[in-house]
Design a protein around this motif. Structure first.
Motif, PDB file in Angstrom:
ATOM      1  N   LEU A   1      35.939  39.418  40.204  1.00 30.29           N
ATOM      2  CA  LEU A   1      35.252  38.133  40.346  1.00 30.29           C
ATOM      3  C   LEU A   1      34.503  37.762  39.077  1.00 30.29           C
ATOM      4  O   LEU A   1      34.495  36.600  38.664  1.00 30.29           O
ATOM      5  N   VAL A   2      33.865  38.736  38.446  1.00 28.05           N
ATOM      6  CA  VAL A   2      33.175  38.457  37.181  1.00 28.05           C
ATOM      7  C   VAL A   2      34.174  37.945  36.137  1.00 28.05           C
ATOM      8  O   VAL A   2      33.839  37.085  35.308  1.00 28.05           O
ATOM      9  N   ALA A   3      35.390  38.459  36.182  1.00 30.44           N
ATOM     10  CA  ALA A   3      36.423  38.040  35.236  1.00 30.44           C
ATOM     11  C   ALA A   3      37.071  36.713  35.611  1.00 30.44           C
ATOM     12  O   ALA A   3      37.923  36.214  34.870  1.00 30.44           O
ATOM     13  N   GLY A   4      36.696  36.139  36.757  1.00 35.39           N
ATOM     14  CA  GLY A   4      37.287  34.880  37.180  1.00 35.39           C
ATOM     15  C   GLY A   4      38.704  35.011  37.680  1.00 35.39           C
ATOM     16  O   GLY A   4      39.510  34.079  37.560  1.00 35.39           O
ATOM     17  N   ALA A   5      39.040  36.159  38.272  1.00 30.41           N
ATOM     18  CA  ALA A   5      40.402  36.403  38.750  1.00 30.41           C
ATOM     19  C   ALA A   5      40.745  35.504  39.929  1.00 30.41           C
ATOM     20  O   ALA A   5      39.871  35.015  40.654  1.00 30.41           O
ATOM     21  N   SER A   6      42.040  35.317  40.138  1.00 29.94           N
ATOM     22  CA  SER A   6      42.522  34.500  41.243  1.00 29.94           C
ATOM     23  C   SER A   6      42.276  35.206  42.569  1.00 29.94           C
ATOM     24  O   SER A   6      42.122  36.430  42.612  1.00 29.94           O
ATOM     25  N   PRO A   7      42.267  34.460  43.685  1.00 20.13           N
ATOM     26  CA  PRO A   7      42.111  35.100  44.996  1.00 20.13           C
ATOM     27  C   PRO A   7      43.162  36.179  45.262  1.00 20.13           C
ATOM     28  O   PRO A   7      42.855  37.203  45.879  1.00 20.13           O
ATOM     29  N   ALA A   8      44.387  35.974  44.792  1.00 17.76           N
ATOM     30  CA  ALA A   8      45.435  36.972  45.019  1.00 17.76           C
ATOM     31  C   ALA A   8      45.120  38.267  44.286  1.00 17.76           C
ATOM     32  O   ALA A   8      45.337  39.365  44.819  1.00 17.76           O
ATOM     33  N   VAL A   9      44.604  38.169  43.072  1.00 20.20           N
ATOM     34  CA  VAL A   9      44.244  39.363  42.313  1.00 20.20           C
ATOM     35  C   VAL A   9      43.042  40.047  42.948  1.00 20.20           C
ATOM     36  O   VAL A   9      42.998  41.284  43.060  1.00 20.20           O
ATOM     37  N   VAL A  10      42.051  39.270  43.378  1.00 17.53           N
ATOM     38  CA  VAL A  10      40.880  39.851  44.056  1.00 17.53           C
ATOM     39  C   VAL A  10      41.328  40.601  45.306  1.00 17.53           C
ATOM     40  O   VAL A  10      40.843  41.712  45.578  1.00 17.53           O
ATOM     41  N   GLU A  11      42.260  40.033  46.043  1.00 18.23           N
ATOM     42  CA  GLU A  11      42.765  40.691  47.252  1.00 18.23           C
ATOM     43  C   GLU A  11      43.499  41.975  46.898  1.00 18.23           C
ATOM     44  O   GLU A  11      43.314  43.011  47.556  1.00 18.23           O
ATOM     45  N   ALA A  12      44.329  41.954  45.878  1.00 17.21           N
ATOM     46  CA  ALA A  12      45.053  43.160  45.460  1.00 17.21           C
ATOM     47  C   ALA A  12      44.088  44.251  45.017  1.00 17.21           C
ATOM     48  O   ALA A  12      44.296  45.443  45.298  1.00 17.21           O
ATOM     49  N   MET A  13      43.010  43.865  44.346  1.00 14.73           N
ATOM     50  CA  MET A  13      42.010  44.849  43.948  1.00 14.73           C
ATOM     51  C   MET A  13      41.338  45.469  45.167  1.00 14.73           C
ATOM     52  O   MET A  13      40.983  46.650  45.163  1.00 14.73           O
TER      53      MET A  13
END
Length: 297
Positions: A197-209
């Motif tokens: 989230l700090v990096a401004g990632a997309s919702p899909a990337v946040v979910e994968a993390m």
């Protein structure tokens, strides 16, 4: 310098940065009663892997965050982790004598001081996130909410309650997995997603993390079960054999089955990291950490 040495140097530099910032963020002498400050610093600054903040920092770095942007958020997750260890170790909880190779805080000080230190660290973590002026206010609010949820009634608090009151009934692998996720995984999920989230990632990337962190948390808990069953106090740096009468993944599946379950979680974690595009530094860091833990077993 070869690639492996450069990688280790970078990891160590990040960990040292976390240690320095934790020392700055911890209550200073004179800011609160001396005994309480000493106890908080004794617990928070004790040598450790700093796994949760490292996950935050490496995730943020791989996803393009500016250097240092996630440092205070990372330290807040370490404060929550330290607080959870203090509370887990209390006589009314796990009644542990050692943590990170040192006497637990209620033994080094006293139980009342330990409780106050743990609650104080939890609250300080939220203060640190809220005060991070390098992040937008909306992001600080989201991160604080995620951190609080990881602690609360669907996270660490719930997991500890199940561990205390329901452990004898947890003979089903799915129930054990839920317990282990609450006790270990939820905070790692918050840390990994916090970096994204700090990096401004997309919702899909946040979910994968989040998927990555869930499986890493489960793998860590199984590894802890195996250490409790097989390890020594000297190697573990904490009490072992305390789960002998309890249902764990190791006691339910056997040592070999637990090892296989751990490897399955590691494989799923690796797949999620690849999907998120974080299988470089972060994937290597996790792989090295588990390789060292296996070698020490």
């Amino acid at each position: 310098m070869d690639d492996h040495a450069a990688f280790l140097q970078r990891v160590e530099a990040l960990r040292a940065g976390v240690d320095r910032r934790l020392a700055e963020l911890a209550p200073a002498v004179g800011s609160a009663p001396d005994r309480l400050v000493e106890a908080v610093r004794y617990s928070l600054l004790a040598p450790g892997k700093r796994f949760r903040p490292m996950v935050t920092l490496l995730a943020a770095a791989e996803l393009g965050a500016p250097e240092g942007a996630a440092l205070d958020v990372a330290c807040a997750f370490e404060m929550i982790h330290a607080a959870s260890l203090i509370l887990d170790d209390l006589p009314s909880m796990d009644d542990a004598g050692l943590r990170r190779g040192l006497p637990t805080i209620h033994r080094a000080f006293d139980e009342a001081t330990a409780i106050l230190a743990g609650v104080g660290l939890l609250n300080q973590a939220y203060v640190v996130i809220a005060a991070d002026q390098g992040l937008p206010a909306s992001l600080r609010a989201e991160l604080a909410g995620r951190a609080a949820q990881a602690v609360g009634f669907s996270g660490l608090i719930a997991g500890q309650a199940r561990d205390l009151f329901d452990r004898e009934q947890l003979r089903d692998p799915a129930a054990l997995e839920r317990l282990n996720h609450e006790k270990t995984g939820v905070l790692i999920v918050a840390a990994a997603q916090g970096g994204a989230l700090v990096a401004g990632a997309s919702p899909a990337v946040v979910e994968a993390m989040g998927v990555f962190a869930r499986h890493i948390g489960l793998a860590f808990q199984i590894r802890d079960d195996l250490i409790d069953a097989q390890g020594s106090v000297e190697a573990a740096g904490k009490d072992v054999g305390k789960d002998a009468a309890m249902a764990t993944v190791a006691s339910t599946l056997g040592l070999a089955g637990a090892g296989q379950a751990m490897e399955a979680h590691l494989a799923k974690a690796s797949g999620a990291l690849a999907l998120a595009g974080c299988d470089g530094l972060l994937g290597r860091y996790v792989g090295e950490l588990f390789a060292r833990r296996k070698a020490a077993a």
